[in-house]
Enzyme design. Structure first.
Site, mmCIF file in Angstrom:
data_model
loop_
_atom_site.group_PDB
_atom_site.id
_atom_site.type_symbol
_atom_site.label_atom_id
_atom_site.label_comp_id
_atom_site.label_asym_id
_atom_site.label_seq_id
_atom_site.Cartn_x
_atom_site.Cartn_y
_atom_site.Cartn_z
ATOM 1 N N HIS A 13 0.852 -1.193 -0.073
ATOM 2 C CA HIS A 13 0.002 0.049 -0.071
ATOM 3 C C HIS A 13 0.676 1.404 -0.031
ATOM 4 O O HIS A 13 1.518 1.405 1.024
ATOM 5 C CB HIS A 13 -0.858 0.179 1.201
ATOM 6 N N HIS A 15 1.469 5.467 -1.765
ATOM 7 C CA HIS A 15 1.322 6.585 -2.663
ATOM 8 C C HIS A 15 2.712 7.329 -3.043
ATOM 9 O O HIS A 15 3.415 7.542 -2.125
ATOM 10 C CB HIS A 15 0.471 7.619 -1.708
ATOM 11 N N ARG A 17 2.096 9.784 -5.447
ATOM 12 C CA ARG A 17 1.909 11.111 -6.125
ATOM 13 C C ARG A 17 2.183 11.058 -7.672
ATOM 14 O O ARG A 17 2.554 10.053 -8.404
ATOM 15 C CB ARG A 17 2.448 12.308 -5.611
ATOM 16 N N LYS A 99 -9.249 -0.345 -5.913
ATOM 17 C CA LYS A 99 -9.549 0.333 -4.581
ATOM 18 C C LYS A 99 -10.718 0.988 -4.373
ATOM 19 O O LYS A 99 -11.100 2.072 -5.232
ATOM 20 C CB LYS A 99 -8.193 1.428 -4.288
ATOM 21 N N HIS A 136 -10.669 1.122 1.584
ATOM 22 C CA HIS A 136 -10.340 2.109 2.521
ATOM 23 C C HIS A 136 -11.719 2.070 3.810
ATOM 24 O O HIS A 136 -12.727 2.353 3.284
ATOM 25 C CB HIS A 136 -10.398 3.514 2.184
ATOM 26 N N HIS A 174 -4.799 -0.636 5.975
ATOM 27 C CA HIS A 174 -4.276 0.144 6.833
ATOM 28 C C HIS A 174 -5.327 -0.092 8.176
ATOM 29 O O HIS A 174 -5.690 1.145 8.546
ATOM 30 C CB HIS A 174 -4.021 1.624 6.637
ATOM 31 N N ASP A 247 1.253 2.520 3.613
ATOM 32 C CA ASP A 247 0.458 3.934 3.379
ATOM 33 C C ASP A 247 1.374 5.203 3.420
ATOM 34 O O ASP A 247 0.917 6.284 3.684
ATOM 35 C CB ASP A 247 -0.715 3.923 4.447
HETATM 36 O O1 DOR Z 1 -3.699 9.505 5.752
HETATM 37 C C1 DOR Z 1 -3.804 9.216 4.564
HETATM 38 N N1 DOR Z 1 -3.313 9.734 3.459
HETATM 39 N N2 DOR Z 1 -4.962 8.338 4.223
HETATM 40 C C2 DOR Z 1 -5.385 7.810 3.071
HETATM 41 O O2 DOR Z 1 -6.217 7.123 3.004
HETATM 42 C C3 DOR Z 1 -4.897 8.679 1.884
HETATM 43 C C4 DOR Z 1 -3.621 9.204 2.199
HETATM 44 C C5 DOR Z 1 -3.171 10.297 0.924
HETATM 45 O O3 DOR Z 1 -3.489 10.079 -0.135
HETATM 46 O O4 DOR Z 1 -2.652 11.337 1.528
HETATM 47 ZN ZN ZN Z 2 -3.392 5.157 1.260
#
Ligand code: DOR
Ligand code: ZN
Length: 344
Positions: A13, A15, A17, A99, A136, A174, A247
């Site tokens: 999991h 991110h 960007r 997702k 989520h 998470h 995450d």
């Molecule tokens: O804290 C988080 N940030 N939880 C999420 O589900 C998304 C993530 C984000 O993309 O910043």
């Molecule tokens: Zn996430």
């Protein structure tokens, strides 16, 4: 000097960007991890296989040549995701699943699912074609207390989804509560969960006591200590249903340190070291390899990595800031010490 060699881990999991920051964020993960499940909550969200493949190309362009890294793309499920798209996802080896963000639950979730109960045809198609559903798990109704939103989601929706679609693979992402750990433990074998480093190492006191600490703020929000303890037990239990998913969710410093700060902990710069810190504090370092490098791959039916990494016991300080796209980001655990570090 103590050292520990484990199979190369995967992050189930993540991110990373897009745009200017991507080139600096991807290597923070690819330096250690072989694969990562890439979250689709961009603006606009990654809702189709073709958009995911284009995003994947941009990620691959950011991987340094000496790293071996495979992004596994999660598609963003919407109220109108078609069965054709689900079929196309099933047929594409670079796509790992869909997702589900309840609309409004978190960062860039506005295009998410507004009526979970109307998604049964999509869930049925995913079950039929062997496409996992990553969730989520929080309700968004304003009358539900933010600390209860995960439990209410499980009781209101998830029990029903799992009962109605017994062939569907479900990953509750998470997890933050004892309720979630218990639900996953008691469900059938196709239900698993990822656990972040912050939910293992911290509870809500670390967010609120002595002042608000925005870099410990993520969603689902940190819960009380008893929930933290339940997650800790799940992670060291040896159950193959629980595995690593950081995450890691970078937000530029000024968007965290402000009156209405973004949710997300940028843990990638020290990800495996944070998990090593946790397992070491629990006197369970022997459980790290399965949690980080085996259970996730096995859960998804993918081969376990063959190369290894070596962690060395040598205290080091996580930097106060790191730069991405020319802007400062404050990593999770900034300025604090970790006991283990990956040997390069
Ligand atoms: O804290 C988080 N940030 N939880 C999420 O589900 C998304 C993530 C984000 O993309 O910043
Ligand atoms: Zn996430």
């Amino acid at each position: 000097m103590q050292q520990l060699t484990i199979l190369r881990p995967d992050d189930w999991h993540l991110h990373v960007r897009d745009g200017a920051v991507l080139a600096d964020i991807v290597p923070e993960t690819s330096k250690v991890f072989h694969r990562a499940v890439i979250m689709p909550n961009l603006v606009p969200p990654v809702t189709t296989v073709s958009a995911a493949l284009e995003y994947r190309q941009r990620i691959m362009a950011a991987v340094p040549p000496q790293h071996s890294f495979q992004p596994l793309m999660a598609l963003y499920l919407t109220q109108t995701t078609s069965v054709d798209e689900i079929r196309a996802a099933a047929a594409n080896p670079h796509v790992i699943g869909f997702k589900l963000y309840p609309a409004g639950a978190t960062t860039n979730s506005a295009a998410g699912v507004t009526a979970v109960n109307d998604m049964a045809p999509a869930f049925e198609a995913m079950a039929e074609h062997g496409v996992p559903l990553l969730i989520h798990g929080e309700v968004t109704e304003s009358e539900i207390d933010i600390f209860d939103r995960e439990k209410v989601f499980i009781d209101r929706y998830l029990r029903h989804i799992v009962a109605q679609h017994p062939q569907l693979t479900v990953i509750l992402e998470h997890i933050t509560t004892a309720d979630a750990a218990q639900f996953v433990n008691e469900a059938h074998a196709r239900v698993g969960a990822t656990i972040t480093p912050q939910h293992l190492l911290m509870n809500r006191n670390d967010l609120l006591v002595g002042g608000i600490r925005p870099h410990n703020f993520c969603l689902p929000v940190l819960k009380r200590r008893t929930h933290q303890e339940a997650l800790q037990q799940a992670a060291i239990s040896g159950s193959p249903k629980f595995f690593l998913g950081t995450d890691s969710a970078p937000h530029v410093q000024h968007k965290k340190e402000t009156a209405c700060g973004c949710a997300g902990c940028y843990s990638a710069p020290a990800a495996i070291e944070l998990y090593a810190e946790f397992f070491s504090r629990m006197d369970a370092l022997d459980k790290l390899e399965n949690f980080a490098s085996r259970f996730g791959a096995e859960f998804y039916g993918l081969p376990v990595n063959e190369t290894t990494i070596t962690l060395v016991q040598t205290p080091w300080q996580v930097p106060a800031t790191v730069t991405a796209g020319g802007e400062p980001f404050v990593p999770y655990w900034a300025g604090e010490t970790l006991q283990w570090r990956v040997r390069n």
